[in-house]
Design an enzyme around this catalytic site. Structure first.
Site, mmCIF file in Angstrom:
data_model
loop_
_atom_site.group_PDB
_atom_site.id
_atom_site.type_symbol
_atom_site.label_atom_id
_atom_site.label_comp_id
_atom_site.label_asym_id
_atom_site.label_seq_id
_atom_site.Cartn_x
_atom_site.Cartn_y
_atom_site.Cartn_z
ATOM 1 C CE1 TYR A 242 -4.380 1.348 -0.248
ATOM 2 C CE2 TYR A 242 -3.289 2.882 1.555
ATOM 3 C CZ TYR A 242 -4.311 2.610 0.697
ATOM 4 O OH TYR A 242 -5.655 3.455 0.545
ATOM 5 C CD GLU A 249 -2.232 5.825 -5.879
ATOM 6 O OE1 GLU A 249 -2.783 6.872 -5.803
ATOM 7 O OE2 GLU A 249 -2.723 4.672 -5.864
#
Length: 318
Positions: A242, A249
């Site tokens: 994660y 991103e």
């Protein structure tokens, strides 16, 4: 039974003819001090005595700690019957869901389709890179269509939470799905310059690995099956993946800011007399901060879930 007593090793046995019928298979439990044999009555009613013979055998003695006279026994039976009736009343008040099986079938199919979609993405990217020796630069052009499909379908998770079809909290689902779709459709989908960058490979790869464990876990949960290795992976694999996905991103947004500034795409020009233009690249800088806040929110949510499913079980006090 065979045991060692005052006279050495011996075979011990006894026979009791009960007053009324009992269950044929008694429950036996051996402790360090004694052998406990529990014999269940076939019908729960009051017996005048234990055995058919009126005179009690000499080796039998009542346990006065558990002794009940006739009135106490009747009261206990009455309480049990009332408890049973109350339980049936409570169960009858709970409305039966006529669409239960339809909802379960929908959830199974949804999770299965998502699992197959992200499996295709993961296998395709792995084979192309590590077996065929393809470069990072063509990831978007070969994988984007399937990723568009999976991430558009993922909007149903928000709907499922809103209508109460699943018990998942709404905010973490909204943060993750809208965050991913913003990267996919706005940052990558609208800029051809971004589609050939290596960071796309890492964004798609981390997304797909996480979902390889999440969707099968939910699918098996729909039919009441829990596979412990899968449960452990579901609530452990996100710990490294994660943050890495969030970092990928963030890199994607940082690389897109100069392109949006140069092209002026999605910038908003306010009418005169203000004559001010709000640059989309400036909004991306604000979103970059929100991205890390979203990662923190979801990280905290997943940590609580991991503690709930994999943490030590609390024993109930008697």
């Amino acid at each position: 039974a065979q045991g060692h007593g005052a006279k050495g090793d011996n075979i011990y046995e006894f026979q009791i003819e009960f007053l009324e019928p009992v269950e044929p298979k008694p429950v036996c439990r051996v402790t360090q001090r004694q052998l406990n044999i529990t014999v269940q009555k076939k019908e729960s009613n009051w017996w005048e005595r234990l055995t058919k013979q009126e005179k009690r055998p000499l080796f039998l003695a009542p346990d006065f700690d558990r002794w009940l006279d006739e009135s106490d026994a009747e009261m206990e039976l009455k309480e049990k019957e009332e408890e049973k009736i109350n339980k049936m009343k409570i169960e009858s008040r709970v409305p039966k869901d006529p669409f239960k099986h339809l909802k379960k079938g929908y959830l199974i199919m949804y999770n299965l389709v998502q699992f197959l979609g992200f499996s295709w993405i993961f296998v395709n990217m792995t084979v192309r890179l590590f077996i065929l020796g393809k470069s990072f630069y063509d990831t978007f052009h070969t994988i984007a269509d399937m990723m568009y499909f999976c991430q558009t379908l993922a909007l149903m998770e928000i709907v499922n939470s809103l209508i109460g079809l699943v018990r998942s909290p709404l905010i973490p689902a909204v943060v993750q799905i809208f965050g991913r779709n913003f990267i996919l459709f706005v940052v990558l989908g609208s800029l051809e310059e971004m589609q050939s960058k290596p960071v796309v490979f890492f964004v798609f790869y981390f997304w797909s690995i996480i979902e390889l464990f999440r969707y099968p876990y939910y699918m098996l949960s729909c039919i009441g099956i829990e596979w412990k290795p899968l449960t452990w992976l579901r609530y452990t694999a996100w710990i490294p993946l994660y943050p890495l996905g969030g970092l990928a991103e963030a890199v994607c947004i940082v690389q897109s800011i100069p392109i949006f500034s140069e092209t002026g795409k999605f910038s908003l020009g306010l009418p005169n007399p203000l004559n001010v233009t709000i640059q989309f690249s400036f909004l991306l800088q604000i979103y970059l901060i929100a991205l890390f806040l979203g990662v923190f929110v979801n990280f905290r949510h997943l940590y609580k879930q991991r503690k709930q499913h994999l943490g030590p079980k609390k024993r109930k006090m008697k």
